[in-house]
Design a protein around this motif. Sequence first.
Motif, PDB file in Angstrom:
ATOM      1  N   LEU A  89       0.717  -1.249  -0.145  1.00 53.43           N
ATOM      2  CA  LEU A  89      -0.032   0.039   0.000  1.00 53.43           C
ATOM      3  C   LEU A  89       0.856   1.124  -0.045  1.00 53.43           C
ATOM      4  CD1 LEU A  89      -2.790  -0.890   2.708  1.00 53.43           C
ATOM      5  CD2 LEU A  89      -2.628  -1.781   0.407  1.00 53.43           C
ATOM      6  N   GLU A  90       0.594   2.218  -0.901  1.00 53.25           N
ATOM      7  CA  GLU A  90       1.168   3.539  -0.936  1.00 53.25           C
ATOM      8  C   GLU A  90       0.291   4.752  -1.442  1.00 53.25           C
ATOM      9  OE1 GLU A  90       4.283   4.615  -0.573  1.00 53.25           O
ATOM     10  OE2 GLU A  90       3.281   6.312  -0.703  1.00 53.25           O
ATOM     11  N   PHE A  91       0.147   5.577  -0.401  1.00 53.69           N
ATOM     12  CA  PHE A  91      -0.693   6.719  -1.002  1.00 53.69           C
ATOM     13  C   PHE A  91       0.106   7.801  -1.641  1.00 53.69           C
ATOM     14  CE2 PHE A  91      -0.952   8.428   3.792  1.00 53.69           C
ATOM     15  CZ  PHE A  91       0.207   9.038   3.545  1.00 53.69           C
ATOM     16  N   LEU A 140       5.844  -3.474   8.203  1.00 54.13           N
ATOM     17  CA  LEU A 140       5.402  -2.068   8.689  1.00 54.13           C
ATOM     18  C   LEU A 140       6.512  -1.224   8.414  1.00 54.13           C
ATOM     19  CD1 LEU A 140       3.845  -4.156  11.025  1.00 54.13           C
ATOM     20  CD2 LEU A 140       2.658  -2.174  11.426  1.00 54.13           C
ATOM     21  N   ASP A 141       6.301  -0.197   7.448  1.00 52.97           N
ATOM     22  CA  ASP A 141       7.320   0.815   7.050  1.00 52.97           C
ATOM     23  C   ASP A 141       6.996   1.892   6.656  1.00 52.97           C
ATOM     24  OD1 ASP A 141      10.438   0.635   5.061  1.00 52.97           O
ATOM     25  OD2 ASP A 141      10.107   1.550   7.115  1.00 52.97           O
ATOM     26  N   HIS A 142       5.591   2.285   7.076  1.00 50.79           N
ATOM     27  CA  HIS A 142       4.841   3.634   6.658  1.00 50.79           C
ATOM     28  C   HIS A 142       5.137   4.713   7.583  1.00 50.79           C
ATOM     29  CE1 HIS A 142       2.332   1.537   9.103  1.00 50.79           C
ATOM     30  NE2 HIS A 142       0.914   2.013   8.646  1.00 50.79           N
ATOM     31  N   TRP A 143       4.092   5.633   8.005  1.00 52.15           N
ATOM     32  CA  TRP A 143       4.375   6.547   9.038  1.00 52.15           C
ATOM     33  C   TRP A 143       4.451   5.857  10.102  1.00 52.15           C
ATOM     34  CZ3 TRP A 143       6.020   9.316   5.423  1.00 52.15           C
ATOM     35  CH2 TRP A 143       5.536  10.075   4.813  1.00 52.15           C
ATOM     36  N   LYS A 144       5.572   6.378  10.993  1.00 41.52           N
ATOM     37  CA  LYS A 144       5.747   5.575  12.510  1.00 41.52           C
ATOM     38  C   LYS A 144       4.673   5.792  13.556  1.00 41.52           C
ATOM     39  CE  LYS A 144       8.843   4.725   9.850  1.00 41.52           C
ATOM     40  NZ  LYS A 144       8.769   3.823   8.812  1.00 41.52           N
ATOM     41  N   ASP A 145       3.698   6.679  13.283  1.00 40.54           N
ATOM     42  CA  ASP A 145       2.748   6.955  14.175  1.00 40.54           C
ATOM     43  C   ASP A 145       1.364   6.085  13.776  1.00 40.54           C
ATOM     44  OD1 ASP A 145       1.436  10.177  13.234  1.00 40.54           O
ATOM     45  OD2 ASP A 145       1.916   8.465  11.982  1.00 40.54           O
ATOM     46  N   ASP A 169       9.947  -2.198  10.789  1.00 41.33           N
ATOM     47  CA  ASP A 169      11.073  -1.317  10.646  1.00 41.33           C
ATOM     48  C   ASP A 169      11.133  -0.027  11.679  1.00 41.33           C
ATOM     49  OD1 ASP A 169      12.728   0.604   7.935  1.00 41.33           O
ATOM     50  OD2 ASP A 169      13.671  -0.771   9.594  1.00 41.33           O
ATOM     51  N   ASN A 170      12.242   0.368  11.961  1.00 41.12           N
ATOM     52  CA  ASN A 170      12.492   1.617  12.499  1.00 41.12           C
ATOM     53  C   ASN A 170      12.083   1.802  13.897  1.00 41.12           C
ATOM     54  OD1 ASN A 170      11.543   2.545   9.449  1.00 41.12           O
ATOM     55  ND2 ASN A 170      13.697   2.901  10.005  1.00 41.12           N
ATOM     56  N   VAL A 171      11.881   0.731  14.543  1.00 34.37           N
ATOM     57  CA  VAL A 171      11.485   0.814  15.934  1.00 34.37           C
ATOM     58  C   VAL A 171      12.343   1.429  16.840  1.00 34.37           C
ATOM     59  CG1 VAL A 171       9.982  -1.152  15.815  1.00 34.37           C
ATOM     60  CG2 VAL A 171      12.345  -1.779  16.883  1.00 34.37           C
ATOM     61  N   LEU A 198      20.590   1.774  11.296  1.00 37.60           N
ATOM     62  CA  LEU A 198      19.752   2.455  10.362  1.00 37.60           C
ATOM     63  C   LEU A 198      20.311   2.203   8.886  1.00 37.60           C
ATOM     64  CD1 LEU A 198      17.604   4.791   9.891  1.00 37.60           C
ATOM     65  CD2 LEU A 198      19.178   6.351  10.306  1.00 37.60           C
ATOM     66  N   GLU A 199      19.495   2.259   7.892  1.00 42.11           N
ATOM     67  CA  GLU A 199      20.014   1.821   6.661  1.00 42.11           C
ATOM     68  C   GLU A 199      21.183   2.781   6.230  1.00 42.11           C
ATOM     69  OE1 GLU A 199      17.015   2.206   7.317  1.00 42.11           O
ATOM     70  OE2 GLU A 199      15.807   3.886   6.208  1.00 42.11           O
ATOM     71  N   TYR A 200      22.391   2.250   5.768  1.00 36.83           N
ATOM     72  CA  TYR A 200      23.668   2.951   5.346  1.00 36.83           C
ATOM     73  C   TYR A 200      24.142   3.703   6.262  1.00 36.83           C
ATOM     74  CZ  TYR A 200      20.384   1.667   1.471  1.00 36.83           C
ATOM     75  OH  TYR A 200      19.461   1.382   0.470  1.00 36.83           O
TER      76      TYR A 200
HETATM   77  C1  659 Z   1      -0.735   6.361   6.912  1.00 37.59           C
HETATM   78  N1  659 Z   1      -0.934   5.485   5.939  1.00 37.59           N
HETATM   79  C2  659 Z   1      -0.365   5.073   4.599  1.00 37.59           C
HETATM   80  N2  659 Z   1      -0.858   4.423   3.603  1.00 37.59           N
HETATM   81  C3  659 Z   1      -0.199   4.364   2.377  1.00 37.59           C
HETATM   82  N3  659 Z   1       0.981   5.006   2.361  1.00 37.59           N
HETATM   83  C4  659 Z   1       1.682   5.523   3.367  1.00 37.59           C
HETATM   84  C5  659 Z   1       1.011   5.589   4.691  1.00 37.59           C
HETATM   85  N4  659 Z   1       1.850   6.381   5.384  1.00 37.59           N
HETATM   86  C6  659 Z   1       3.036   6.751   4.983  1.00 37.59           C
HETATM   87  N5  659 Z   1       2.868   6.006   3.477  1.00 37.59           N
HETATM   88  C7  659 Z   1       3.999   5.723   2.559  1.00 37.59           C
HETATM   89  O1  659 Z   1       4.823   5.008   3.024  1.00 37.59           O
HETATM   90  C8  659 Z   1       6.104   5.739   2.966  1.00 37.59           C
HETATM   91  C9  659 Z   1       6.570   6.336   4.106  1.00 37.59           C
HETATM   92  C10 659 Z   1       7.456   5.863   5.025  1.00 37.59           C
HETATM   93  C11 659 Z   1       7.864   6.545   6.264  1.00 37.59           C
HETATM   94  N6  659 Z   1       9.320   6.101   6.569  1.00 37.59           N
HETATM   95  C12 659 Z   1       9.881   6.840   7.406  1.00 37.59           C
HETATM   96  O2  659 Z   1       9.606   7.877   7.810  1.00 37.59           O
HETATM   97  C13 659 Z   1      11.522   6.484   7.616  1.00 37.59           C
HETATM   98  C14 659 Z   1      12.329   7.359   7.900  1.00 37.59           C
HETATM   99  C15 659 Z   1      13.598   6.914   8.356  1.00 37.59           C
HETATM  100  C16 659 Z   1      14.701   8.129   8.802  1.00 37.59           C
HETATM  101  C17 659 Z   1      15.435   7.625   9.859  1.00 37.59           C
HETATM  102  C18 659 Z   1      16.243   8.790  10.200  1.00 37.59           C
HETATM  103  C19 659 Z   1      16.354  10.001   9.878  1.00 37.59           C
HETATM  104  F1  659 Z   1      17.369  10.952  10.215  1.00 37.59           F
HETATM  105  C20 659 Z   1      15.462  10.519   8.793  1.00 37.59           C
HETATM  106  C21 659 Z   1      14.614   9.364   8.336  1.00 37.59           C
HETATM  107  C22 659 Z   1      13.966   6.008   8.196  1.00 37.59           C
HETATM  108  C23 659 Z   1      13.249   4.785   7.656  1.00 37.59           C
HETATM  109  O3  659 Z   1      13.710   3.654   7.464  1.00 37.59           O
HETATM  110  C24 659 Z   1      11.895   5.184   7.491  1.00 37.59           C
HETATM  111  O4  659 Z   1      11.169   4.393   6.918  1.00 37.59           O
HETATM  112  C25 659 Z   1       6.021   6.762   1.885  1.00 37.59           C
HETATM  113  F2  659 Z   1       7.019   7.739   2.022  1.00 37.59           F
HETATM  114  C26 659 Z   1       4.615   7.192   2.181  1.00 37.59           C
HETATM  115  O5  659 Z   1       4.052   7.982   0.998  1.00 37.59           O
END
Ligand code: 659
Length: 214
Positions: A89-91, A140-145, A169-171, A198-200
């Motif tokens: 899922l990706e919005f 789970l790897d979308h918005w953390k909240d 991911d990212n707990v 954290l990746e890389y």
């Molecule tokens: C809420 N429902 C959603 N439905 C469908 N798609 C969604 C939804 N919510 C988001 N998306 C979609 O899922 C993705 C969002 C990924 C968010 N990931 C992170 O923020 C994230 C951040 C860091 C990070 C760590 C340190 C730092 F200094 C900066 C960044 C590392 C990570 O591995 C992450 O995964 C996409 F962008 C968004 O459109």
Amino acid sequence: TQSTRPQRILGAVQQNATRGDPRSVVRAIDQYCRNQEWAMNVGDEKGCILDSVVSEVNPATVLELGTYCGYSTVRIASLLPPHAKLITLEFNPEFAVIARQVIAWAGLEDKIQLVEGASGDLIPKMKEQFGVETFDLVFLDHWKDRYLPDTKLMEECGLLRKGSVLLADNVICPGTPDYLEFVRSSPRYESQYFKSHLEYTKVEDGLEKSVFLG
Ligand SMILES: CNc1ncnc2c1ncn2[C@@H]1O[C@H](/C=C/CNC(=O)c2cc(-c3ccc(F)cc3)cc(O)c2O)[C@H](F)[C@H]1O
Ligand SMILES: [Mg+2]
């Protein structure tokens, strides 16, 4: 006009990966993001943990929340048994456009269904619209909240069965404190933390594997 980071990631795939070879797609993205510009893919170090959990679960049905450029989508799908299906899922439509091309380059269109929309809207429609009973594995790897509310929503919608595995991911970084507290204290989950980075980077992060006990 200026390209976007996802567009540059797709370019790195098209220039350096072999069509139909998912592992070369994964390698091309990791090399680009490690050497050229960081991006929020689960990455190669946590990716190995992801691989081991996918191989252990050997899922017939997978749900991924948050496709972004499709790195983990391709990484997971490359390990699935024949006839297994992954719904991601990706919005963000701009990310979806890129992810579809990354998935196509890997030759995994038959295993992956990318659905554009918000998890909160789509999870309740999974059974009726996508013919899903339950998910064997959720990444789970979308918005953390949104990890916790969406986990509760998946339970309410009957999408988890005894033994379903949630991998988050990212707990640690950026962190998902409410989700972590919930799965670690709930009697309905058996949780395990896989320490990584954290990746890389050398910053601590990790994956939390939580088995739903029904
Ligand atoms: C809420 N429902 C959603 N439905 C469908 N798609 C969604 C939804 N919510 C988001 N998306 C979609 O899922 C993705 C969002 C990924 C968010 N990931 C992170 O923020 C994230 C951040 C860091 C990070 C760590 C340190 C730092 F200094 C900066 C960044 C590392 C990570 O591995 C992450 O995964 C996409 F962008 C968004 O459109
Ligand atoms: Mg992540």
